[in-house]
Design a protein around this motif. Sequence first.
Motif, PDB file in Angstrom:
ATOM      1  N   ILE A  23      -6.763   0.656  -1.029  1.00 51.41           N
ATOM      2  CA  ILE A  23      -6.903  -0.800  -0.878  1.00 51.41           C
ATOM      3  C   ILE A  23      -6.409  -1.241   0.495  1.00 51.41           C
ATOM      4  O   ILE A  23      -5.282  -0.947   0.892  1.00 51.41           O
ATOM      5  CB  ILE A  23      -6.108  -1.534  -1.978  1.00 51.41           C
ATOM      6  N   GLU A  24      -7.267  -1.952   1.206  1.00 51.13           N
ATOM      7  CA  GLU A  24      -6.897  -2.464   2.517  1.00 51.13           C
ATOM      8  C   GLU A  24      -5.859  -3.561   2.384  1.00 51.13           C
ATOM      9  O   GLU A  24      -5.786  -4.267   1.365  1.00 51.13           O
ATOM     10  CB  GLU A  24      -8.136  -2.991   3.245  1.00 51.13           C
ATOM     11  N   LEU A  25      -5.072  -3.724   3.415  1.00 49.22           N
ATOM     12  CA  LEU A  25      -3.964  -4.675   3.388  1.00 49.22           C
ATOM     13  C   LEU A  25      -4.440  -6.105   3.140  1.00 49.22           C
ATOM     14  O   LEU A  25      -3.782  -6.892   2.448  1.00 49.22           O
ATOM     15  CB  LEU A  25      -3.202  -4.594   4.708  1.00 49.22           C
ATOM     16  N   GLY A  26      -5.585  -6.446   3.681  1.00 43.09           N
ATOM     17  CA  GLY A  26      -6.100  -7.802   3.525  1.00 43.09           C
ATOM     18  C   GLY A  26      -6.496  -8.157   2.109  1.00 43.09           C
ATOM     19  O   GLY A  26      -6.710  -9.336   1.800  1.00 43.09           O
ATOM     20  N   ASP A  27      -6.589  -7.149   1.237  1.00 45.09           N
ATOM     21  CA  ASP A  27      -6.937  -7.402  -0.154  1.00 45.09           C
ATOM     22  C   ASP A  27      -5.714  -7.583  -1.044  1.00 45.09           C
ATOM     23  O   ASP A  27      -5.848  -7.772  -2.252  1.00 45.09           O
ATOM     24  CB  ASP A  27      -7.794  -6.246  -0.708  1.00 45.09           C
ATOM     25  N   VAL A  28      -4.526  -7.517  -0.457  1.00 43.60           N
ATOM     26  CA  VAL A  28      -3.299  -7.731  -1.215  1.00 43.60           C
ATOM     27  C   VAL A  28      -3.043  -9.230  -1.318  1.00 43.60           C
ATOM     28  O   VAL A  28      -3.136  -9.965  -0.330  1.00 43.60           O
ATOM     29  CB  VAL A  28      -2.096  -7.028  -0.545  1.00 43.60           C
ATOM     30  N   TRP A  29      -2.709  -9.680  -2.500  1.00 45.90           N
ATOM     31  CA  TRP A  29      -2.470 -11.095  -2.784  1.00 45.90           C
ATOM     32  C   TRP A  29      -1.387 -11.643  -1.850  1.00 45.90           C
ATOM     33  O   TRP A  29      -0.277 -11.130  -1.776  1.00 45.90           O
ATOM     34  CB  TRP A  29      -2.017 -11.229  -4.237  1.00 45.90           C
TER      35      TRP A  29
ATOM     36  N   LEU B 233      -1.268 -11.871   9.189  1.00 46.36           N
ATOM     37  CA  LEU B 233      -0.272 -10.896   8.766  1.00 46.36           C
ATOM     38  C   LEU B 233      -0.815  -9.481   8.870  1.00 46.36           C
ATOM     39  O   LEU B 233      -0.093  -8.549   9.237  1.00 46.36           O
ATOM     40  CB  LEU B 233       0.170 -11.180   7.320  1.00 46.36           C
ATOM     41  N   VAL B 234      -2.083  -9.304   8.540  1.00 50.09           N
ATOM     42  CA  VAL B 234      -2.707  -7.983   8.650  1.00 50.09           C
ATOM     43  C   VAL B 234      -2.597  -7.468  10.077  1.00 50.09           C
ATOM     44  O   VAL B 234      -2.251  -6.302  10.312  1.00 50.09           O
ATOM     45  CB  VAL B 234      -4.184  -8.042   8.200  1.00 50.09           C
ATOM     46  N   GLU B 235      -2.873  -8.336  11.036  1.00 52.58           N
ATOM     47  CA  GLU B 235      -2.817  -7.930  12.441  1.00 52.58           C
ATOM     48  C   GLU B 235      -1.386  -7.581  12.859  1.00 52.58           C
ATOM     49  O   GLU B 235      -1.161  -6.592  13.570  1.00 52.58           O
ATOM     50  CB  GLU B 235      -3.373  -9.058  13.314  1.00 52.58           C
ATOM     51  N   ARG B 236      -0.429  -8.372  12.433  1.00 50.07           N
ATOM     52  CA  ARG B 236       0.969  -8.111  12.807  1.00 50.07           C
ATOM     53  C   ARG B 236       1.499  -6.849  12.128  1.00 50.07           C
ATOM     54  O   ARG B 236       2.250  -6.084  12.731  1.00 50.07           O
ATOM     55  CB  ARG B 236       1.827  -9.320  12.429  1.00 50.07           C
TER      56      ARG B 236
ATOM     57  N   ILE C 280       1.339  -0.381   9.366  1.00 48.48           N
ATOM     58  CA  ILE C 280       1.095  -0.695   7.952  1.00 48.48           C
ATOM     59  C   ILE C 280      -0.344  -1.194   7.814  1.00 48.48           C
ATOM     60  O   ILE C 280      -0.673  -2.285   8.290  1.00 48.48           O
ATOM     61  CB  ILE C 280       2.097  -1.754   7.457  1.00 48.48           C
ATOM     62  N   GLU C 281      -1.196  -0.396   7.177  1.00 47.33           N
ATOM     63  CA  GLU C 281      -2.618  -0.714   7.132  1.00 47.33           C
ATOM     64  C   GLU C 281      -3.191  -0.750   5.721  1.00 47.33           C
ATOM     65  O   GLU C 281      -4.295  -1.251   5.516  1.00 47.33           O
ATOM     66  CB  GLU C 281      -3.402   0.293   7.976  1.00 47.33           C
ATOM     67  N   THR C 282      -2.489  -0.190   4.751  1.00 46.77           N
ATOM     68  CA  THR C 282      -2.974  -0.196   3.377  1.00 46.77           C
ATOM     69  C   THR C 282      -1.922  -0.789   2.445  1.00 46.77           C
ATOM     70  O   THR C 282      -0.758  -0.978   2.830  1.00 46.77           O
ATOM     71  CB  THR C 282      -3.302   1.231   2.897  1.00 46.77           C
ATOM     72  N   ALA C 283      -2.331  -1.071   1.208  1.00 49.90           N
ATOM     73  CA  ALA C 283      -1.384  -1.575   0.220  1.00 49.90           C
ATOM     74  C   ALA C 283      -0.270  -0.564  -0.028  1.00 49.90           C
ATOM     75  O   ALA C 283       0.888  -0.936  -0.243  1.00 49.90           O
ATOM     76  CB  ALA C 283      -2.127  -1.892  -1.081  1.00 49.90           C
ATOM     77  N   TRP C 284      -0.602   0.728   0.041  1.00 49.77           N
ATOM     78  CA  TRP C 284       0.412   1.764  -0.166  1.00 49.77           C
ATOM     79  C   TRP C 284       1.428   1.774   0.986  1.00 49.77           C
ATOM     80  O   TRP C 284       2.628   1.931   0.766  1.00 49.77           O
ATOM     81  CB  TRP C 284      -0.232   3.124  -0.312  1.00 49.77           C
ATOM     82  N   ASP C 285       0.938   1.588   2.201  1.00 48.77           N
ATOM     83  CA  ASP C 285       1.854   1.532   3.351  1.00 48.77           C
ATOM     84  C   ASP C 285       2.850   0.397   3.177  1.00 48.77           C
ATOM     85  O   ASP C 285       4.046   0.546   3.463  1.00 48.77           O
ATOM     86  CB  ASP C 285       1.065   1.323   4.644  1.00 48.77           C
ATOM     87  N   LEU C 286       2.360  -0.768   2.709  1.00 45.04           N
ATOM     88  CA  LEU C 286       3.242  -1.917   2.520  1.00 45.04           C
ATOM     89  C   LEU C 286       4.231  -1.648   1.395  1.00 45.04           C
ATOM     90  O   LEU C 286       5.402  -2.033   1.481  1.00 45.04           O
ATOM     91  CB  LEU C 286       2.416  -3.170   2.219  1.00 45.04           C
ATOM     92  N   ARG C 287       3.784  -0.968   0.357  1.00 43.69           N
ATOM     93  CA  ARG C 287       4.681  -0.634  -0.749  1.00 43.69           C
ATOM     94  C   ARG C 287       5.823   0.264  -0.280  1.00 43.69           C
ATOM     95  O   ARG C 287       6.950   0.158  -0.758  1.00 43.69           O
ATOM     96  CB  ARG C 287       3.899   0.072  -1.859  1.00 43.69           C
TER      97      ARG C 287
END
Length: 426
Positions: free
Chosen positions: A178-184, A190-193, A199-206
Amino acid sequence: MIGLVDCNNFYVSCERVFQPRLVGVPVGVMSNNDGCVIARSNELKALGVEMGTPAFELQHLVRQGQVHLLSSNYELYGDMSARVREVLEEFSAGVEPYSIDEMFVSFDGFDAATTLALSRTLHHKVRQFTGIPVCVGVAPTRTLAKLANRAAKKIPAYGGTCVLHADSTESRELLQRIELGDVWGVGRRLVERLAVQGIETAWDLRQADPKAIRRRFSVTLERTVRELQGTPCIELNDADRPRDRIMTSRSFGRLTGEPGEIQAAIRQHAQRSAEKLRAQDSHARAVYVFLKTNRHRLDLPQYSPSAIVELPEPTNDSRQILHAASQALYAIYRPGYRFMKAGVMLLDLVDANRQQLSLLDTPERASQRDKSHQLMAALDEINQKMGRGTVTLGRPTPGAAWHLRCAHRTPRWTTRWNELPAVPMG
């Protein structure tokens, strides 16, 4: 565990419940005044029609019968949403509407097998009882439930139902896709920053450190990280909590400067606002009225005034609110302008059951309030049973400029007696 039930192509699905001929064909629902496309069936999306496409650009396809465009039928959509909620409440005591087509459902107290079985039951029963297709995503947090719902909708193998557990292999594989932009709650900026931080995916953010995310970004994004890790941090506002202010406004079907037409629009908006006020058992202390010209029409004079009229005492009586709205309109209206929008807002709301009365209150005034309450209750009951607008203070003029353009609106099948579907006999 928390589930998210999302109605698929909701506006189009509502139309298809009563018009099976629209199933399987490209259908779009237009915005107020039939301006642009705001809802699309999967078939219309497949034709490359984007959200917000101006309706006039599709008229050649409409004439050829390749596309069906319908006017918004919000009364129908609102009623169908309420019916979906009623079905969900039969299976869970905790149902939280998030939008007209999305509702969070509590799955607390169930084991894994029961949770999966219940989610599949909801997926089936909502369709069976309302005709509306839904997808169900279940997870430990609302952010994960959003992603689970997305998977249920996008990945056919799930069959419309996806249950995620925070530390499962399935959850990890899904978040990595899942791409970062698809996270609620994660917008484009924020995606760009975040991309700068790798951090590019939902897993990276997790996998990110919540405290570091808070220092570099915000506490809101920190909550998102913790939610992705399985810790609930986001609570919705209670849908039944009284609003602090109530507004009813609408763009006109065409520009108008006629005082009678503008007065009729304000009258309708004031009455609708008063209905909403009584529905949440509140009183208003003031009425705000505004008018707007079309700022994009540089060839026309511009004037967008507003005024507030304080009520003598807090009230939810349509007559008193309408009188105050008329006073405000009288103060701001000027001839020579063509207006495109008008609205009424009720301000400084108080709980009807906690209203502070005057020390000079008399039995006569108390009796008047009781009669007002009884009259408004009767008015609301009739309109609820027989359809909104059955009894009003003044009748709207047919074809007035302030009416919305809705040349292709379907009948309000479930809320208007005179628009019930008819079955030919013989």
